[in-house]
Structure formats: C-alpha cells, structure tokens
Design a protein around this motif. Structure first.
Motif, PDB file in Angstrom:
ATOM      1  N   GLN A 164       0.846  -1.195   0.000  1.00  0.00           N
ATOM      2  CA  GLN A 164       0.000   0.000   0.000  1.00  0.00           C
ATOM      3  C   GLN A 164       0.884   1.249   0.000  1.00  0.00           C
ATOM      4  O   GLN A 164       1.870   1.341   0.720  1.00  0.00           O
ATOM      5  CB  GLN A 164      -0.912   0.014   1.236  1.00  0.00           C
ATOM      6  CG  GLN A 164      -1.896   1.183   1.254  1.00  0.00           C
ATOM      7  CD  GLN A 164      -2.752   1.170   2.511  1.00  0.00           C
ATOM      8  OE1 GLN A 164      -2.535   0.346   3.397  1.00  0.00           O
ATOM      9  NE2 GLN A 164      -3.722   2.060   2.566  1.00  0.00           N
ATOM     10  N   GLY A 165       0.525   2.219  -0.793  1.00  0.00           N
ATOM     11  CA  GLY A 165       1.294   3.449  -0.890  1.00  0.00           C
ATOM     12  C   GLY A 165       2.279   3.430  -2.035  1.00  0.00           C
ATOM     13  O   GLY A 165       2.891   4.449  -2.320  1.00  0.00           O
TER      14      GLY A 165
ATOM     15  N   ASN B 257       2.719   6.362  -4.466  1.00  0.00           N
ATOM     16  CA  ASN B 257       1.359   6.738  -4.892  1.00  0.00           C
ATOM     17  C   ASN B 257       1.161   8.232  -4.638  1.00  0.00           C
ATOM     18  O   ASN B 257       0.980   8.681  -3.503  1.00  0.00           O
ATOM     19  CB  ASN B 257       0.321   5.931  -4.103  1.00  0.00           C
ATOM     20  CG  ASN B 257      -1.085   6.114  -4.662  1.00  0.00           C
ATOM     21  OD1 ASN B 257      -1.362   7.055  -5.404  1.00  0.00           O
ATOM     22  ND2 ASN B 257      -1.970   5.199  -4.293  1.00  0.00           N
ATOM     23  N   MET B 258       1.165   9.044  -5.708  1.00  0.00           N
ATOM     24  CA  MET B 258       1.062  10.491  -5.556  1.00  0.00           C
ATOM     25  C   MET B 258      -0.336  10.921  -5.099  1.00  0.00           C
ATOM     26  O   MET B 258      -0.497  11.961  -4.455  1.00  0.00           O
ATOM     27  CB  MET B 258       1.409  11.171  -6.882  1.00  0.00           C
ATOM     28  CG  MET B 258       2.867  11.000  -7.288  1.00  0.00           C
ATOM     29  SD  MET B 258       4.035  11.572  -6.007  1.00  0.00           S
ATOM     30  CE  MET B 258       3.674  13.314  -6.001  1.00  0.00           C
ATOM     31  N   GLU B 259      -1.355  10.137  -5.441  1.00  0.00           N
ATOM     32  CA  GLU B 259      -2.700  10.467  -4.976  1.00  0.00           C
ATOM     33  C   GLU B 259      -2.775  10.374  -3.456  1.00  0.00           C
ATOM     34  O   GLU B 259      -3.414  11.201  -2.788  1.00  0.00           O
ATOM     35  CB  GLU B 259      -3.720   9.532  -5.620  1.00  0.00           C
ATOM     36  CG  GLU B 259      -3.859   9.727  -7.122  1.00  0.00           C
ATOM     37  CD  GLU B 259      -4.869   8.787  -7.721  1.00  0.00           C
ATOM     38  OE1 GLU B 259      -5.421   7.958  -6.960  1.00  0.00           O
ATOM     39  OE2 GLU B 259      -5.121   8.871  -8.944  1.00  0.00           O
TER      40      GLU B 259
ATOM     41  N   GLN C 244      -3.489  13.376  -0.864  1.00  0.00           N
ATOM     42  CA  GLN C 244      -4.494  13.289   0.195  1.00  0.00           C
ATOM     43  C   GLN C 244      -3.908  13.676   1.547  1.00  0.00           C
ATOM     44  O   GLN C 244      -4.553  14.348   2.355  1.00  0.00           O
ATOM     45  CB  GLN C 244      -5.074  11.874   0.250  1.00  0.00           C
ATOM     46  CG  GLN C 244      -5.968  11.516  -0.920  1.00  0.00           C
ATOM     47  CD  GLN C 244      -6.446  10.082  -0.848  1.00  0.00           C
ATOM     48  OE1 GLN C 244      -6.064   9.324   0.054  1.00  0.00           O
ATOM     49  NE2 GLN C 244      -7.267   9.677  -1.812  1.00  0.00           N
ATOM     50  N   ILE C 245      -2.672  13.232   1.781  1.00  0.00           N
ATOM     51  CA  ILE C 245      -2.031  13.552   3.057  1.00  0.00           C
ATOM     52  C   ILE C 245      -1.841  15.064   3.197  1.00  0.00           C
ATOM     53  O   ILE C 245      -2.125  15.656   4.233  1.00  0.00           O
ATOM     54  CB  ILE C 245      -0.683  12.815   3.183  1.00  0.00           C
ATOM     55  CG1 ILE C 245      -0.924  11.302   3.289  1.00  0.00           C
ATOM     56  CG2 ILE C 245       0.100  13.328   4.387  1.00  0.00           C
ATOM     57  CD1 ILE C 245       0.336  10.479   3.256  1.00  0.00           C
ATOM     58  N   PHE C 246      -1.372  15.693   2.107  1.00  0.00           N
ATOM     59  CA  PHE C 246      -1.164  17.139   2.155  1.00  0.00           C
ATOM     60  C   PHE C 246      -2.496  17.888   2.298  1.00  0.00           C
ATOM     61  O   PHE C 246      -2.613  18.826   3.083  1.00  0.00           O
ATOM     62  CB  PHE C 246      -0.421  17.611   0.892  1.00  0.00           C
ATOM     63  CG  PHE C 246       1.063  17.576   1.030  1.00  0.00           C
ATOM     64  CD1 PHE C 246       1.774  18.722   1.321  1.00  0.00           C
ATOM     65  CD2 PHE C 246       1.774  16.388   0.880  1.00  0.00           C
ATOM     66  CE1 PHE C 246       3.157  18.696   1.450  1.00  0.00           C
ATOM     67  CE2 PHE C 246       3.150  16.340   1.011  1.00  0.00           C
ATOM     68  CZ  PHE C 246       3.847  17.492   1.300  1.00  0.00           C
ATOM     69  N   ASN C 247      -3.500  17.476   1.494  1.00  0.00           N
ATOM     70  CA  ASN C 247      -4.792  18.181   1.543  1.00  0.00           C
ATOM     71  C   ASN C 247      -5.539  17.944   2.852  1.00  0.00           C
ATOM     72  O   ASN C 247      -6.335  18.778   3.285  1.00  0.00           O
ATOM     73  CB  ASN C 247      -5.666  17.749   0.364  1.00  0.00           C
ATOM     74  CG  ASN C 247      -5.097  18.208  -0.968  1.00  0.00           C
ATOM     75  OD1 ASN C 247      -4.321  19.150  -1.022  1.00  0.00           O
ATOM     76  ND2 ASN C 247      -5.475  17.527  -2.052  1.00  0.00           N
TER      77      ASN C 247
END
Length: 574
Positions: free
Chosen positions: A112-113, A188-190, A194-197
């Motif tokens: 994952q990731g 995984n850039m998505e 998500q982590i940043f947002n």
C-alpha cells in the motif's frame, strides 16, 4: 489628606472612591487580561500549527516507509539477487526461470502506498518482462537515475522526478560480476496529495529537498523545480514553520515548510478582543450601576434629612415621609421623626393647647354674653309662657298651647349652659321644637323631615351646633321664597364618623356670596350677624380641629346643602 477629605462633599467623595476603587482597577485589569488572552491565543495557534505540520511529517513518513520496506525486502533477498545476476544460457532458460520463480517473487511484493516498482539490471541475458527491465543508456541519462547516482549509499535514495516521488535502491551486488542492478519504487502520488490536503495546517505546506528547493506543495501557485524556497514570494506578515526529517538516512535533509498568514492568527485575536471588550463592559457597567444606586440611596436620603432639619430651624416641624429602611440612615430618619414629633407635641400640649383652651373659654363666654344680651329676663319670659300655655289649654286652644310648650322648651335649653355635650337625640328634639314653631308661623309654606340612625341618636355632640344652621336655612333660605319650603335633616354613622346633612330648597347663594360666607366662618374676627353659625362653626373647629369637616353645596335659587362630618366621641370623655 484627612483634612482634604473632610472638606470634600459626599458626592465628590463617592466619585473619587468610584474612580480609585472601580474605574482604574477595571481598566488596568482588562488591559492585562486582553494582553494575556491575545498572547495565549497567538501562542496556541502557533502550537497548533507546529503540531499540524509535525503530524503531516509523520503521515508522509509512513507513506514513504511503505516503499522503503519494499526496497529493503528486495535488497536483502539473496535468492532474488542471485537469480537476476545469473548468466542465462538461453532465452528459454530465462523464461523457465522467470515463470518458475521471478514472476512470483515480484508479483507478491504489492505494498500500500506504492503505485509501481521496476527492477533494472544490465545483465544482457535478462529479457524485459513485467517488473524486470534492461538498464540501458537511455535510463542512465534520466533525471531520477542521475539523482540516485549523486548519492551513492546502501540505503534508498528519495528523489522527485517526472512529477512523482520515487525510491531508488541499489540491489545486493554480492552475486553479480560487476553488474549494476537497482529497483525504482514510485510512490502513490494520490495518497501523498491526500495527506497534504488532509492536513490541519491552516496555510501552504512545501516539501523541500536537502538543497532547500520546493519539490512538492499544496499551493497551486508553487511549481516544483530548482527554485529555492527562500525565493518564493510569501504574503506580508506571514509566519513560517519548519519540520525537518532527522535521524532517517533516506530522508536526511528533507524538510516540511509551512507558511501561515498572520491575519488568521490576528483574526482569532480580534475575536478574543471582542470578547474581552464585552467582558470589560459587563465588569464596568454592572459595578457602576450598583455603586450609583447605593451612592444615590445614601446621598438623596442625607440631603432630604438636611432639608427637613432646616425646616425645623424655621419652626416647621414636618416629619420625613416614612420609607422601609433598616440601615443607619433609615434609623437616623426614624429618630429625627421621633424628635420632631416630640418637640411638636410638647409645643402643642404646653403652648398651643393652653391658648386654644383659653380661646374656647373666651368664645363660650362671648356666646353666653350674646345670648344674654338677646334675652330680656329669660326666666321671667319662661314663667310667663308657661302661664299662657296653661290658660290656652284651659280655653281649649291646644295648637297654641303646643307651640308655647315648644317655645318654653327652647328657652329652658338656651339658658342652661351647665352641660356642654348632648346626645344627637336631644339636639334633634330641640331642632324639632324650633321647626314646629316655624311651621306654626308659616303654615303650609314650611315642611320638614328628620331622619336619624338608631346608632347616631346615641352619639354625643357639642350642644346647639346644628340648630344655628337650621335657623339660617329657615329664615334666610325658606322664608324668602314664594313657594313651599322644605327642610330635610339626616344623621348617620359612616366609617366611624358622624355625618350630619341639612338640605333646603330655599334661595341658595351665588358663588360670590358662598365664598364670602365661608371666609366669614373661617376667619378669627368678631362675631357678626350670623352669630349662631359663627359660634357653632368655631366651637366645632376648636373641639375637633383637623378631624372636623365642613362643606357647603349651593346654587343661587336652587337651595343649599350643608354637610358636617365629625369623629365619634367617647361618651366617657364627653
């Protein structure tokens, strides 16, 4: 200081006490409170921002560590490394090895990731298939390969290239004969986005490489590249936060930079300022109202006591209107009223009462003198009337005898002054005798009626106080009209008072004449034409004082009504 306070008025003292004890302390307290509150809010916002940035650092590290775990698992696998570095005898030999081992070893590494991973080798006997690829010169010229070669280390290299983050790990070369092989893991850039947002940091967040260049940001205006973070144009009065990765070899030097607009912090401070202002207003207004009410209670009542004390100085012994109060000023008011009442009572008892008593005796003597002057030997006349009455009875003239009897009764009452008080019944009996004589004189021209309560008949009143008013109604009221005259007398007891009402339908009085009559009755001058009315009015006024009520209702040509209201007398006292 004490002397200065003694010269200040009470209102000025209360104002000074208010300023020193309430106004200045409240202002200073709220200034300190506002400063402490705003400082605490600002520090709290800064702590919250630091915590949010550290949480973002930890979440990003978790996502990166997932790829790092995959790289270490491949790096530490000796079978895998020995297999991909082996010299395959033929393509069939490679295909069989790939199908029997390599395909399964690579496909079972899903983490994952991690979006994708690729193993590169310059082994010429390895064919490009699935997760395996040939390490060509073109790949060696790529940006991510160049960055990884710049950091030659046994641990993964964290690079940003082609708008994605990757981990480059050199594989174990113990089983290679000078061959180069590595694994490239694309994160995984998505997930990273998500982590940043999803970060609670209220501002822009930038991920900086060891050289301080922005590689990723949640700010759309920031374009990752070779531009150092310090060259980014930040908002004026912005706050900068840093969260660096330390103690982690593959992330050493990478830093998260957060930029927050100070206006956001100041906005919270302004909210607290509004709260502080409202709180200060409550702390200021409420004590002000309380102190104003209490000081007014003290000041107004003290001024009122001083006002009434000045009246006492002018011999005006008025008492202060009673108010329910138990404090010292209330007790002072009560004691002042007691003192005033005592002084006034002593003056009335010792001085005024003595004067009134002598004045009453003088008036009674004057009334007796006038009565004696208006009589010619009343005893002789009384005996003569009795003789005439007896002869009239003998001759059968009963009506004449009755009238003479009434006249004799009136003479007997008028010459007897030993008794000052009589019952209402006795007074009405005398009035009836007078009206019978008047009716004898006028015949059918005069009618009268006398009505009295049984309780009223037993009450005692001063002698001959109603007869003069009846006489005035008969002579000046009824006698002057052409039509039949009516005199009505009623005596009742109402609300512990004796009410005497005398009404006639005579000539009445004009407003001017009525005012002249009332002024004549109330003045202290000598007795004039209406000797009986003046005498009766003055005697009632002296005996009952303020409890005596006298009223006249009249219109010229419409008759007159006289109302006399007296308090009930104690029979023993009378």
């Amino acid at each position: 200081m004490k002397k200065l306070l003694n010269y200040m008025k009470l209102r000025e003292k209360l104002l000074l006490m208010y300023v020193l004890s309430v106004f200045i302390p409240i202002v200073l307290t709220n200034i300190v409170f506002y400063h402490v509150t705003t400082t605490n809010i600002r520090n709290q916002k800064i702590r919250d921002a630091d915590m949010a940035l550290n949480n973002l650092r930890a979440e990003l590290q978790v996502a990166i560590d997932q790829g790092v775990g995959l790289s270490y698992s491949l790096y530490a696998d000796p079978i895998f490394n020995k297999t991909i570095s082996r010299k395959f005898t033929s393509e069939m030999d490679y295909v069989q090895t790939f199908n029997s081992y390599l395909e399964g070893a690579l496909s079972n590494q899903g983490v994952q990731g991690v979006r994708w991973y690729q193993v590169y080798t310059d082994n010429p006997t390895v064919l490009t298939s699935g997760y395996l690829d040939r390490l060509t010169d073109k790949i060696r010229q790529s940006d991510w390969y160049t960055q990884s070669k710049a950091l030659s280390a046994p641990y993964p290299t964290f690079v940003y290239s082609e708008q994605k983050f990757s981990l480059i790990q050199k594989l174990n070369n113990y089983y290679t004969s000078g061959m180069e092989q590595l694994v490239k893991i694309d994160l995984n850039m998505e997930r990273i986005q998500q982590i940043f947002n999803g970060s609670t940091f209220n501002g822009a967040v930038y991920l900086l490489d060891p050289q301080g260049r922005v590689k990723y940001a949640n700010d759309e205006a920031a374009s990752p590249g070779l531009i150092p973070f310090r060259n980014f144009l930040q908002p004026k009065n912005s706050l900068e936060f840093r969260a660096a990765y330390t103690g982690i070899n593959y992330l050493e030097g990478w830093t998260l930079a957060g930029v927050m607009n100070e206006e956001l912090v100041l906005n919270e401070v302004r909210k607290s300022r509004s709260f502080v202002i409202w709180f200060a207003c409550i702390n200021f207004i409420l004590p002000t109202i309380i102190i104003a009410v209490m000081s007014r209670s003290i000041h107004v009542r003290l001024v009122r006591i001083l006002k009434y004390m000045k009246k006492v100085k002018a011999q005006n012994f008025q008492t202060i209107p009673y108010e329910e109060a138990r404090d010292e000023i209330g007790q002072l008011t009560m004691e002042f009223n007691r003192m005033t009442e005592t002084i006034n009572s002593l003056i009335n008892e010792v001085y005024v009462a003595d004067i009134q008593k002598k004045n009453l005796e003088l008036r009674e003597q004057q009334a007796q003198l006038h009565a004696l002057l208006s009589q010619i030997n009343p005893h002789f006349l009384f005996n003569s009337l009795e003789s005439v009455r007896m002869r009239s009875i003998i001759k059968g003239e009963k009506e004449t005898a009755k009238i003479i009897q009434h006249m004799a009764k009136m003479f007997r009452k008028s010459i007897s002054w030993s008794q000052n008080y009589v019952t209402v019944s006795e007074e009405l009996e005398l009035i009836e005798s007078f009206l019978e004589i008047q009716q004898y004189r006028f015949g059918d021209k005069l009618e009268y009626s006398i009505v009295a309560d049984l309780e009223a008949l037993r009450q005692r009143i001063p002698k001959m106080v109603l007869l003069p008013f009846v006489e005035n109604a008969s002579i000046h009221g009824v006698e002057s009209i052409a039509d039949s005259g009516i005199i009505s007398i009623s005596v009742t007891v109402q609300a512990e008072r004796l009410i005497l009402r005398l009404e006639d339908n005579g000539m009445g009085l004009s407003p001017e004449k009525l005012e002249e009559l009332l002024l004549y009755l109330q003045e202290d001058g000598g007795i004039g034409e209406r000797v009986g009315m003046k005498n009766a009015y003055y005697r009632l006024k002296l005996i009952f004082q303020d409890q005596f009520e006298f009223a006249v209702e009249t219109r010229e040509g419409e008759g007159m009504v006289i109302l006399i209201s007296l308090p009930l007398m104690d029979n023993n006292t009378a």
